[in-house]
Scaffold this active site. Structure first.
Site, PDB file in Angstrom:
ATOM      1  CG  PHE A 151      -1.909   1.050   1.334  1.00 52.17           C
ATOM      2  CD1 PHE A 151      -3.144   0.873   0.748  1.00 52.17           C
ATOM      3  CD2 PHE A 151      -1.649   2.236   2.000  1.00 52.17           C
ATOM      4  CE1 PHE A 151      -4.114   1.866   0.821  1.00 52.17           C
ATOM      5  CE2 PHE A 151      -2.610   3.228   2.073  1.00 52.17           C
ATOM      6  CZ  PHE A 151      -3.841   3.048   1.481  1.00 52.17           C
ATOM      7  CG  ASP A 180       0.412  -2.213   7.051  1.00 52.41           C
ATOM      8  OD1 ASP A 180      -0.703  -2.600   7.456  1.00 52.41           O
ATOM      9  OD2 ASP A 180       0.620  -1.075   6.590  1.00 52.41           O
ATOM     10  CE1 TYR A 238      -8.915   2.688   7.174  1.00 52.42           C
ATOM     11  CE2 TYR A 238      -7.925   3.844   9.034  1.00 52.42           C
ATOM     12  CZ  TYR A 238      -7.865   3.420   7.715  1.00 52.42           C
ATOM     13  OH  TYR A 238      -6.767   3.713   6.952  1.00 52.42           O
ATOM     14  CE  LYS A 239      -7.657  -0.151   5.304  1.00 48.84           C
ATOM     15  NZ  LYS A 239      -6.257  -0.211   4.862  1.00 48.84           N
ATOM     16  NE  ARG A 278     -10.039  -2.855  -2.441  1.00 51.08           N
ATOM     17  CZ  ARG A 278      -9.541  -2.329  -1.334  1.00 51.08           C
ATOM     18  NH1 ARG A 278      -8.370  -2.732  -0.860  1.00 51.08           N
ATOM     19  NH2 ARG A 278     -10.202  -1.392  -0.678  1.00 51.08           N
TER      20      ARG A 278
HETATM   21  C1  LIG Z   1      -5.488   0.988   4.803  1.00 53.01           C
HETATM   22  C2  LIG Z   1      -4.006   0.877   4.833  1.00 53.01           C
HETATM   23  C3  LIG Z   1      -3.212   1.895   5.370  1.00 53.01           C
HETATM   24  C4  LIG Z   1      -3.857   3.180   5.807  1.00 53.01           C
HETATM   25  O1  LIG Z   1      -2.993   4.070   6.421  1.00 53.01           O
HETATM   26  P1  LIG Z   1      -3.616   5.352   7.143  1.00 53.01           P
HETATM   27  O2  LIG Z   1      -2.471   6.029   7.746  1.00 53.01           O
HETATM   28  O3  LIG Z   1      -4.650   4.850   8.100  1.00 53.01           O
HETATM   29  O4  LIG Z   1      -4.299   6.166   6.103  1.00 53.01           O
HETATM   30  C5  LIG Z   1      -1.847   1.697   5.464  1.00 53.01           C
HETATM   31  N1  LIG Z   1      -1.282   0.535   5.048  1.00 53.01           N
HETATM   32  C6  LIG Z   1      -2.024  -0.454   4.508  1.00 53.01           C
HETATM   33  C7  LIG Z   1      -1.371  -1.726   4.075  1.00 53.01           C
HETATM   34  C8  LIG Z   1      -3.402  -0.310   4.374  1.00 53.01           C
HETATM   35  O5  LIG Z   1      -4.125  -1.288   3.834  1.00 53.01           O
END
Ligand SMILES: *Cc1c(COP(=O)(O)O)cnc(C)c1O
Length: 429
Positions: A147, A216, A241-242, A390
């Site tokens: 990501f 992560d 939040y997921k 997705r």
């Molecule tokens: C959703 C997600 C993030 C989100 O990072 P934020 O700082 O909360 O915006 C980071 N890394 C991964 C792998 C994600 O899926």
């Protein structure tokens, strides 16, 4: 063989078959739902007739949250005001809620602190990890499929610490790690394809080269067992939040392995991580334990919304969630195979259970338009550039009937939107 709406011989009459009772897989979906031990958990969430398959981006609202938040605002903030930092337990909320997340990711109490965004926690983990690494280290490895935010932050952290960043595919990390590698930052589940990376194997390979493993967990926590302690993970971050349903922008978390906590030297040593925050000492001395992962004043309203959201997990084991997640994604893939016109979508999510997260990603021509139309018809997934649809499956609230309906509607949408846009007349080449 093309299946276009003008070719009645190969198309199911949409109107006649749209009723779930008539569809070949719908009956099976009802049986699977009747046998689902997690089926009743859905009542812990606020949902409607929409098939919500975007819980891997923003989890649905747990029913317990609105009343709890109203109470926090009216009573704890409105009446108790400053007293709530102690009397309502506000001060200790980051560690208390960390201990609530811990069993879901296989961590003992005292190893997770909640606060700040995932991006900020990636920074703490990468710089903190580099500061613990051997003197001769010259590089950090970053998941080449990460990501984006993790990559951006890792590159900045590397610049600040004088190291180089080398992007490496997760499957190649075991071969690419060297004695000069300080750490590798890897996504447990690939946000785009839903591929589950081999956390135990990659962690062990990093350790045998003397490097740290930083994971992560954004797309795995709450969807499948992680086993942080069992696999000796050094540092980890994740959002809430997921699949943890903490609400928009709810705070993220940082995990530090117990035996490393004493050496964890945070690059953001705010007053909340001080050994004596109220001594107002101009000199910094880190607190013991995971508290040193804190920075500044916690975001109490979001933290306490998250705490109430975690009540949805009462009595639910992450193993049961994993079992249902695999069954749901298998079933959705079966239904897509049955309902989608041949050749129109291709799964980029592995069929192999040991390599699959809790989402199904389908490559499709005109994916952006397909998703817009799916959402218009009440099936909410999301679109990722350039061509990925997705669909996230949240076992706490997604039913098999919804998986079946989503696949059915996808089939209808694909038939309504032919693969190629009609070419403008007279266009050559
Ligand atoms: C959703 C997600 C993030 C989100 O990072 P934020 O700082 O909360 O915006 C980071 N890394 C991964 C792998 C994600 O899926």
């Amino acid at each position: 063989m093309s299946e276009s709406p003008e070719d009645p011989g190969s198309v199911r009459p949409a109107q006649a078959s749209a009723a779930a009772e008539d569809r070949e897989h719908a009956l099976h979906a009802r049986e699977l739902d009747a046998a689902d031990p997690l089926a009743a958990i859905r009542d812990r969430f606020t949902l409607d007739d929409t098939v919500y398959l975007d819980g891997n981006s923003l989890g649905a609202l747990p029913r317990a949250v609105p009343d709890r938040l109203a109470e926090v605002v009216a009573r704890e903030w409105g009446e108790l005001r400053i007293r709530s930092w102690s009397e309502s337990g506000w001060w200790a909320a980051p560690e208390r809620i960390g201990d609530r997340i811990a069993p879901l990711v296989g961590a003992a109490p005292g190893r997770i602190v909640v606060g700040d965004s995932t991006s900020v926690n990636v920074f703490k983990a990468v710089v903190g990890g580099v500061r613990m690494a051997g003197k001769g280290c010259t590089e950090i490895l970053v998941d080449a499929t990460t990501f984006p935010t993790d990559g951006y932050i890792a590159r900045s952290a590397a610049r600040m610490t004088g190291l180089a960043v080398r992007p490496v595919e997760p499957a190649r990390i075991a071969d690419e790690v060297t004695e000069r590698t300080a750490l590798a930052l890897v996504n447990h589940v690939d946000y785009r394809t839903g591929r589950l990376n081999d956390l135990p194997g990659i962690t062990a390979a990093l350790h045998s080269a003397g490097a740290l493993a930083v994971w992560d967990l954004c797309h795995s926590a709450g969807a499948l067992p992680v086993g942080l302690d069992a696999h000796g993970v050094d540092l980890a971050v994740g959002c809430t939040y997921k699949y943890l349903n903490g609400g928009p922008g709810s705070p993220a978390y940082l995990y530090v392995r117990e035996s490393l906590q004493e050496r964890f030297d945070s690059p953001l040593p705010g007053w909340n991580s001080h050994a004596e925050p109220f001594a107002m000492d101009p000199g910094y001395a880190p607190a013991e334990g995971i508290v040193r992962g804190r920075v500044g004043t916690p975001d109490i309203l979001s933290l306490l919304a998250l705490e109430a959201a975690l009540d949805a997990w009462d009595g639910v084991s992450i193993e049961a969630v994993r079992t249902k997640s695999l069954a749901l994604t298998d079933y959705f893939l079966d239904c897509v195979n049955a309902y989608a016109p041949p050749g129109r979508v291709r799964s980029v999510t592995p069929y192999d259970h040991s390599r699959r997260g809790s989402q199904v990603s389908l490559e499709s021509a005109r994916a952006g338009e397909v998703m817009t139309e799916l959402i218009r018809r009440g099936v909410v997934g999301d679109f990722r550039e350039p061509d990925v649809l997705r669909f996230g499956f949240t076992p706490l609230y997604t039913s098999f009937a919804e998986a079946e309906r989503a696949a059915w509607v996808l089939g209808e949408v694909l038939r309504a939107l032919p693969e190629e846009e009609p070419e403008a007349a007279g266009t050559a080449g």
